[in-house]
Design a protein around this motif. Sequence first.
Motif, mmCIF file in Angstrom:
data_model
loop_
_atom_site.group_PDB
_atom_site.id
_atom_site.type_symbol
_atom_site.label_atom_id
_atom_site.label_comp_id
_atom_site.label_asym_id
_atom_site.label_seq_id
_atom_site.Cartn_x
_atom_site.Cartn_y
_atom_site.Cartn_z
ATOM 1 N N GLU A 7 0.850 -1.189 0.000
ATOM 2 C CA GLU A 7 0.000 0.000 0.000
ATOM 3 C C GLU A 7 0.881 1.234 0.000
ATOM 4 O O GLU A 7 1.778 1.364 0.826
ATOM 5 C CB GLU A 7 -0.909 -0.031 1.235
ATOM 6 C CG GLU A 7 -1.684 1.233 1.508
ATOM 7 C CD GLU A 7 -2.675 1.574 0.414
ATOM 8 O OE1 GLU A 7 -2.481 2.634 -0.212
ATOM 9 O OE2 GLU A 7 -3.621 0.795 0.194
ATOM 10 N N HIS A 9 -0.201 4.379 0.388
ATOM 11 C CA HIS A 9 -0.697 5.376 1.336
ATOM 12 C C HIS A 9 -0.089 5.045 2.698
ATOM 13 O O HIS A 9 -0.492 4.066 3.355
ATOM 14 C CB HIS A 9 -2.219 5.343 1.381
ATOM 15 C CG HIS A 9 -2.823 6.487 2.130
ATOM 16 N ND1 HIS A 9 -2.730 6.601 3.507
ATOM 17 C CD2 HIS A 9 -3.521 7.582 1.706
ATOM 18 C CE1 HIS A 9 -3.352 7.689 3.908
ATOM 19 N NE2 HIS A 9 -3.838 8.316 2.828
ATOM 20 N N ALA A 13 -1.262 2.092 5.287
ATOM 21 C CA ALA A 13 -0.412 0.907 5.370
ATOM 22 C C ALA A 13 0.038 0.652 6.796
ATOM 23 O O ALA A 13 -0.003 -0.482 7.292
ATOM 24 C CB ALA A 13 0.798 1.063 4.452
ATOM 25 N N ASP A 51 -2.793 -3.572 -2.816
ATOM 26 C CA ASP A 51 -3.563 -2.445 -3.339
ATOM 27 C C ASP A 51 -3.427 -2.432 -4.863
ATOM 28 O O ASP A 51 -2.355 -2.717 -5.404
ATOM 29 C CB ASP A 51 -3.039 -1.131 -2.748
ATOM 30 C CG ASP A 51 -3.867 0.067 -3.193
ATOM 31 O OD1 ASP A 51 -5.106 -0.016 -3.095
ATOM 32 O OD2 ASP A 51 -3.284 1.059 -3.651
ATOM 33 N N ARG A 52 -4.501 -2.102 -5.547
ATOM 34 C CA ARG A 52 -4.471 -2.163 -7.004
ATOM 35 C C ARG A 52 -3.776 -0.960 -7.629
ATOM 36 O O ARG A 52 -3.043 -1.092 -8.618
ATOM 37 C CB ARG A 52 -5.905 -2.282 -7.531
ATOM 38 C CG ARG A 52 -5.962 -2.713 -8.978
ATOM 39 C CD ARG A 52 -7.388 -3.046 -9.396
ATOM 40 N NE ARG A 52 -7.403 -3.624 -10.738
ATOM 41 C CZ ARG A 52 -8.511 -3.987 -11.365
ATOM 42 N NH1 ARG A 52 -9.690 -3.847 -10.759
ATOM 43 N NH2 ARG A 52 -8.453 -4.498 -12.582
ATOM 44 N N ASP A 53 -3.973 0.216 -7.070
ATOM 45 C CA ASP A 53 -3.443 1.447 -7.657
ATOM 46 C C ASP A 53 -2.102 1.775 -7.003
ATOM 47 O O ASP A 53 -2.023 2.552 -6.053
ATOM 48 C CB ASP A 53 -4.440 2.584 -7.468
ATOM 49 C CG ASP A 53 -4.025 3.835 -8.213
ATOM 50 O OD1 ASP A 53 -3.171 3.730 -9.118
ATOM 51 O OD2 ASP A 53 -4.551 4.917 -7.892
ATOM 52 N N LEU A 54 -1.026 1.172 -7.533
ATOM 53 C CA LEU A 54 0.310 1.325 -6.955
ATOM 54 C C LEU A 54 1.243 2.086 -7.894
ATOM 55 O O LEU A 54 1.111 2.000 -9.117
ATOM 56 C CB LEU A 54 0.932 -0.044 -6.677
ATOM 57 C CG LEU A 54 0.315 -0.895 -5.571
ATOM 58 C CD1 LEU A 54 0.943 -2.286 -5.586
ATOM 59 C CD2 LEU A 54 0.525 -0.243 -4.206
ATOM 60 N N GLY A 59 -0.642 -2.474 -9.496
ATOM 61 C CA GLY A 59 -1.047 -3.670 -8.768
ATOM 62 C C GLY A 59 -1.502 -4.799 -9.670
ATOM 63 O O GLY A 59 -1.283 -5.976 -9.368
ATOM 64 N N LEU A 78 -6.994 -5.098 -2.951
ATOM 65 C CA LEU A 78 -7.760 -3.957 -2.463
ATOM 66 C C LEU A 78 -7.880 -2.926 -3.565
ATOM 67 O O LEU A 78 -6.918 -2.692 -4.304
ATOM 68 C CB LEU A 78 -7.067 -3.318 -1.259
ATOM 69 C CG LEU A 78 -6.767 -4.189 -0.040
ATOM 70 C CD1 LEU A 78 -6.015 -3.375 1.002
ATOM 71 C CD2 LEU A 78 -8.046 -4.753 0.550
ATOM 72 N N THR A 79 -9.028 -2.292 -3.663
ATOM 73 C CA THR A 79 -9.191 -1.236 -4.652
ATOM 74 C C THR A 79 -10.311 -0.299 -4.239
ATOM 75 O O THR A 79 -11.234 -0.691 -3.531
ATOM 76 C CB THR A 79 -9.484 -1.802 -6.054
ATOM 77 O OG1 THR A 79 -9.639 -0.734 -6.977
ATOM 78 C CG2 THR A 79 -10.745 -2.621 -6.041
ATOM 79 N N LYS A 101 -12.397 -0.692 -1.119
ATOM 80 C CA LYS A 101 -12.222 0.358 -0.105
ATOM 81 C C LYS A 101 -13.437 1.284 -0.126
ATOM 82 O O LYS A 101 -13.995 1.529 -1.198
ATOM 83 C CB LYS A 101 -10.965 1.177 -0.403
ATOM 84 C CG LYS A 101 -9.662 0.435 -0.328
ATOM 85 C CD LYS A 101 -8.527 1.395 -0.689
ATOM 86 C CE LYS A 101 -7.166 0.741 -0.637
ATOM 87 N NZ LYS A 101 -6.096 1.683 -1.018
#
Length: 218
Positions: A7, A9, A13, A51-54, A59, A78-79, A101
């Motif tokens: 993650e 964030h 995290a 997390d998907r948006d890395l 992700g 996670l997304t 999320k």
Amino acid sequence: MRVLVVEDHVKLADAVAAGLRREGMAVDVARDGREAIDRATVVDYSVIVLDRDLPVVHGDEVCRILTAEGLESRILMLTAAGTIVDRVDGFELGADDYLPKPFAFAELVARIRALGRRNGRPVPPELVHGDLRLDSAHRTATRGGRKLNLTRKEFSVLELLLAERGRVVSAEELLEKVWDEMADPFTTTVKATIHRLRSKLGEPPLITTVPQAGYQIR
């Protein structure tokens, strides 16, 4: 159980990692996709919370790469997007579970534990050996009806030894699966934890030391 939280964030995290550690899990954290790949291909994680948006490596690509590597680690994606299409996409990438999320922490814990039981040989939620009973879901252990006041690490060590059903588990394996990356590989913490655990379990002794090999519950 050892878990990798991926993650970017930082506050999220750290909060998730701290919460999972309170639940008795060993947790490492990766801040981007490249770091996640590097860690996951070296350490045998039970579950990867991805997390998907890395940044660096997305992700989705991380999931593809880890799945192609044939790792036994289960992946919980996670997304922020929670549509049916997004969930289907996640499963097609190789994810084992999907959580949109924002999520309730209790649900995250439950899903991680469920995935952990699917990793490798299935382990029942309650482990029994003679008069010793260990409830993984409620994090309680009793012997002869007496509740055992175990620390998180003592509970996790006992859980792992019971789950292995008599297999000898080395100190190195215990250190890898019960502690996280902050543990000193040259420390005597495993030996000290086993010593305290034996004292709390009482008589007759349950944990056997196998010289130059490790520990087992016969």
